[in-house]
Design a protein around this motif. Sequence first.
Motif, PDB file in Angstrom:
ATOM      1  N   VAL A 166     -18.762  -3.994  11.128  1.00 10.68           N
ATOM      2  CA  VAL A 166     -18.364  -3.238   9.954  1.00 10.68           C
ATOM      3  C   VAL A 166     -16.996  -2.618  10.229  1.00 10.68           C
ATOM      4  CG1 VAL A 166     -18.945  -1.261   8.480  1.00 10.68           C
ATOM      5  CG2 VAL A 166     -20.775  -2.696   9.440  1.00 10.68           C
ATOM      6  N   ILE A 167     -16.085  -2.766   9.286  1.00 11.60           N
ATOM      7  CA  ILE A 167     -14.787  -2.106   9.394  1.00 11.60           C
ATOM      8  C   ILE A 167     -14.864  -0.813   8.576  1.00 11.60           C
ATOM      9  CG2 ILE A 167     -12.350  -2.233   8.738  1.00 11.60           C
ATOM     10  CD1 ILE A 167     -12.955  -4.002  11.134  1.00 11.60           C
ATOM     11  N   ALA A 168     -14.593   0.302   9.229  1.00 13.96           N
ATOM     12  CA  ALA A 168     -14.681   1.601   8.558  1.00 13.96           C
ATOM     13  C   ALA A 168     -13.290   2.237   8.542  1.00 13.96           C
ATOM     14  CB  ALA A 168     -15.668   2.504   9.290  1.00 13.96           C
ATOM     15  N   ASP A 169     -12.937   2.834   7.425  1.00 17.04           N
ATOM     16  CA  ASP A 169     -11.577   3.373   7.334  1.00 17.04           C
ATOM     17  C   ASP A 169     -11.570   4.828   6.860  1.00 17.04           C
ATOM     18  OD1 ASP A 169      -8.848   3.241   7.681  1.00 17.04           O
ATOM     19  OD2 ASP A 169      -8.439   2.096   5.855  1.00 17.04           O
ATOM     20  N   HIS A 170     -10.665   5.578   7.473  1.00 14.02           N
ATOM     21  CA  HIS A 170     -10.329   6.933   7.016  1.00 14.02           C
ATOM     22  C   HIS A 170      -9.231   6.743   5.982  1.00 14.02           C
ATOM     23  CE1 HIS A 170      -8.974  11.295   7.897  1.00 14.02           C
ATOM     24  NE2 HIS A 170      -8.133  10.828   7.002  1.00 14.02           N
ATOM     25  N   CYS A 171      -9.591   6.797   4.717  1.00 13.14           N
ATOM     26  CA  CYS A 171      -8.663   6.392   3.675  1.00 13.14           C
ATOM     27  C   CYS A 171      -7.753   7.530   3.221  1.00 13.14           C
ATOM     28  CB  CYS A 171      -9.435   5.822   2.491  1.00 13.14           C
ATOM     29  SG  CYS A 171     -10.129   4.213   2.862  1.00 13.14           S
ATOM     30  N   GLU A 172      -6.605   7.622   3.849  1.00 10.38           N
ATOM     31  CA  GLU A 172      -5.523   8.465   3.348  1.00 10.38           C
ATOM     32  C   GLU A 172      -4.233   7.760   3.751  1.00 10.38           C
ATOM     33  OE1 GLU A 172      -6.035  13.099   3.104  1.00 10.38           O
ATOM     34  OE2 GLU A 172      -6.515  12.470   5.140  1.00 10.38           O
ATOM     35  N   ASP A 173      -3.407   7.451   2.784  1.00  4.68           N
ATOM     36  CA  ASP A 173      -2.145   6.778   3.072  1.00  4.68           C
ATOM     37  C   ASP A 173      -1.181   7.793   3.692  1.00  4.68           C
ATOM     38  OD1 ASP A 173       0.481   5.694   2.924  1.00  4.68           O
ATOM     39  OD2 ASP A 173      -0.217   4.262   1.409  1.00  4.68           O
ATOM     40  N   PRO A 174      -0.780   7.561   4.942  1.00  3.51           N
ATOM     41  CA  PRO A 174       0.037   8.569   5.629  1.00  3.51           C
ATOM     42  C   PRO A 174       1.382   8.811   4.951  1.00  3.51           C
ATOM     43  CG  PRO A 174      -0.099   6.535   6.928  1.00  3.51           C
ATOM     44  CD  PRO A 174      -1.073   6.389   5.791  1.00  3.51           C
ATOM     45  N   ALA A 175       1.888   7.808   4.253  1.00  3.77           N
ATOM     46  CA  ALA A 175       3.172   8.005   3.567  1.00  3.77           C
ATOM     47  C   ALA A 175       3.022   8.991   2.414  1.00  3.77           C
ATOM     48  CB  ALA A 175       3.699   6.664   3.046  1.00  3.77           C
ATOM     49  N   LEU A 176       1.817   9.086   1.877  1.00  2.00           N
ATOM     50  CA  LEU A 176       1.588  10.009   0.762  1.00  2.00           C
ATOM     51  C   LEU A 176       1.084  11.378   1.223  1.00  2.00           C
ATOM     52  CD1 LEU A 176      -0.001   7.515  -1.782  1.00  2.00           C
ATOM     53  CD2 LEU A 176       2.077   8.861  -2.169  1.00  2.00           C
ATOM     54  N   THR A 177       0.375  11.434   2.331  1.00  3.68           N
ATOM     55  CA  THR A 177      -0.120  12.745   2.790  1.00  3.68           C
ATOM     56  C   THR A 177       0.986  13.547   3.462  1.00  3.68           C
ATOM     57  OG1 THR A 177      -0.887  11.700   4.825  1.00  3.68           O
ATOM     58  CG2 THR A 177      -2.527  12.069   3.111  1.00  3.68           C
ATOM     59  N   GLY A 178       1.924  12.835   4.110  1.00  7.72           N
ATOM     60  CA  GLY A 178       3.016  13.542   4.783  1.00  7.72           C
ATOM     61  C   GLY A 178       2.467  14.614   5.700  1.00  7.72           C
ATOM     62  N   GLU A 202      -7.080   7.491  -2.876  1.00  2.19           N
ATOM     63  CA  GLU A 202      -7.419   6.439  -3.853  1.00  2.19           C
ATOM     64  C   GLU A 202      -6.640   5.146  -3.572  1.00  2.19           C
ATOM     65  OE1 GLU A 202      -7.025   7.843  -7.831  1.00  2.19           O
ATOM     66  OE2 GLU A 202      -7.415   5.859  -8.693  1.00  2.19           O
ATOM     67  N   VAL A 203      -5.364   5.293  -3.257  1.00  4.74           N
ATOM     68  CA  VAL A 203      -4.517   4.126  -2.978  1.00  4.74           C
ATOM     69  C   VAL A 203      -5.080   3.324  -1.798  1.00  4.74           C
ATOM     70  CG1 VAL A 203      -2.278   3.533  -1.937  1.00  4.74           C
ATOM     71  CG2 VAL A 203      -2.376   4.987  -3.965  1.00  4.74           C
ATOM     72  N   MET A 204      -5.477   4.047  -0.749  1.00  3.62           N
ATOM     73  CA  MET A 204      -5.972   3.358   0.451  1.00  3.62           C
ATOM     74  C   MET A 204      -7.345   2.745   0.203  1.00  3.62           C
ATOM     75  SD  MET A 204      -4.759   2.505   3.279  1.00  3.62           S
ATOM     76  CE  MET A 204      -3.477   3.512   3.996  1.00  3.62           C
ATOM     77  N   VAL A 205      -8.176   3.440  -0.580  1.00  8.16           N
ATOM     78  CA  VAL A 205      -9.494   2.886  -0.926  1.00  8.16           C
ATOM     79  C   VAL A 205      -9.312   1.591  -1.724  1.00  8.16           C
ATOM     80  CG1 VAL A 205     -11.513   3.248  -2.411  1.00  8.16           C
ATOM     81  CG2 VAL A 205     -10.799   5.037  -0.811  1.00  8.16           C
ATOM     82  N   LEU A 206      -8.393   1.622  -2.678  1.00 10.12           N
ATOM     83  CA  LEU A 206      -8.166   0.424  -3.502  1.00 10.12           C
ATOM     84  C   LEU A 206      -7.639  -0.729  -2.655  1.00 10.12           C
ATOM     85  CD1 LEU A 206      -6.729   2.203  -6.654  1.00 10.12           C
ATOM     86  CD2 LEU A 206      -8.777   0.755  -6.612  1.00 10.12           C
ATOM     87  N   ARG A 207      -6.734  -0.427  -1.730  1.00  8.67           N
ATOM     88  CA  ARG A 207      -6.218  -1.477  -0.849  1.00  8.67           C
ATOM     89  C   ARG A 207      -7.344  -2.079  -0.014  1.00  8.67           C
ATOM     90  NH1 ARG A 207      -3.508  -0.458   4.888  1.00  8.67           N
ATOM     91  NH2 ARG A 207      -5.749  -0.200   5.249  1.00  8.67           N
ATOM     92  N   ASP A 208      -8.146  -1.209   0.580  1.00 11.94           N
ATOM     93  CA  ASP A 208      -9.223  -1.702   1.446  1.00 11.94           C
ATOM     94  C   ASP A 208     -10.241  -2.517   0.656  1.00 11.94           C
ATOM     95  OD1 ASP A 208      -8.066  -0.583   3.646  1.00 11.94           O
ATOM     96  OD2 ASP A 208      -9.497   1.069   3.857  1.00 11.94           O
ATOM     97  N   LEU A 209     -10.532  -2.073  -0.551  1.00 14.87           N
ATOM     98  CA  LEU A 209     -11.495  -2.813  -1.376  1.00 14.87           C
ATOM     99  C   LEU A 209     -10.948  -4.198  -1.717  1.00 14.87           C
ATOM    100  CD1 LEU A 209     -12.671   0.076  -3.715  1.00 14.87           C
ATOM    101  CD2 LEU A 209     -14.069  -1.108  -2.004  1.00 14.87           C
TER     102      LEU A 209
END
Length: 419
Positions: A166-178, A202-209
Amino acid sequence: MLDQTGARRADVLVKGDVVSEVALPGELGRPAGALVLDAEGCVVAPGLVDLHCHLREPGGEEAETIETGSRAAALGGYTAVVAMPNTEPAASSAAVVRHVLQLSRGALCEVHPAGTITDGRLGRSLANLAEMAAEGVRIFTDDGNAVADPALMRRAMEYSRSLGAVIADHCEDPALTGDGCMNEGAVSSLLGLPGRPGVAEEVMVLRDLALARATGARLHLLHVSTAGAVAAVRAAKAVGVAVTAEATPHHLALEEDCVAGYDTSYKVNPPLRSHDDRSALLEALAQGVVDAIATDHAPHPPEAKQVSFCEAAPGMLGLETAFGVASTCLGLPIDRVLALMSWQPAAIAGLTGTQGGPVVPGAAANLCVLDPARRWTVVPSALASRSRNTPFAGRQLVGRARHTVLAGEPVVVAEEAQR
Ligand SMILES: [Zn+2]
């Protein structure tokens, strides 16, 4: 007694490390010398399973050790936890995984190490997933960070399929969280703190999905916290993407206004969100869009929290309070709470052979006895964790584990147990 097959009144006899008999109350013989755990008014259930905790060992022993963290877990009713790999060194190789497994012998719950996706958790190249899988690792994640490079994430997903992982991700795009340190919105503006926008998640969740859909990989989304993220998960599930999602007790119970006093015990990534986000999360939980409640237990020593809000380390304790918070704050019946905290996470982690299964003769005796009516107040100094950073200090909760049985051994026994 309550398991995934339903609820019934029963006595449970454990012999060795298995359940040997389940019978109507009073119908079980009492073998000489047997320890009797009183479950009057309680629910006997498969032990809780945490998909997401930070036990900090090796390298972060000033915050937690496997011994103290597993004690907190057992006191919380857990019989198995998945330990995140962002240790020092990171669990990025078979050698570190074996070391964690070695340290976990004698722990008060099963400890299943997760491995990193990228080598050293640096986000540059793929770690050797196969050699970690050979040690029994089933979940891979760079938790703490997302895997920012989409090509790398795509390769990890493709590779994970052949490993049954299973690939699990902490979904926060670092470019947006700064360098944001709380949820971006009206409250962050008022407090003058830089924000981490919900859209970064949301951006990272959508990418991963999208990548999971393209690769057919099994994706697990760690600590989803926004309305946008759960809407994306709902839509992906509707078209058959192999995705599961977890939510934490703190995102389900607390909101961004907690930060108003600059109390660093409320600092966490992803941050506590808006009221609308929390409402969406609760709705998703009730609808089965969110599959598990996971603690993201993240101990930190006082010096990491006794600094300004922006400098403070993100993370909160969770193992000892999770069931109490879930039973107090979610408005869900206890069978749903147990599905979210025991058998569904056990299935996601691939642990159904010994965890989360029906309480029947022959089943592994990994059990908890939960008292849903027990009132208690969270006192940080009384917690088993080596750290004290709970956001629930002083809170009164209703619901607590009374006993925990690990492989037939009573590892937590309330005082009233008798021989
Ligand atoms: Zn995380």
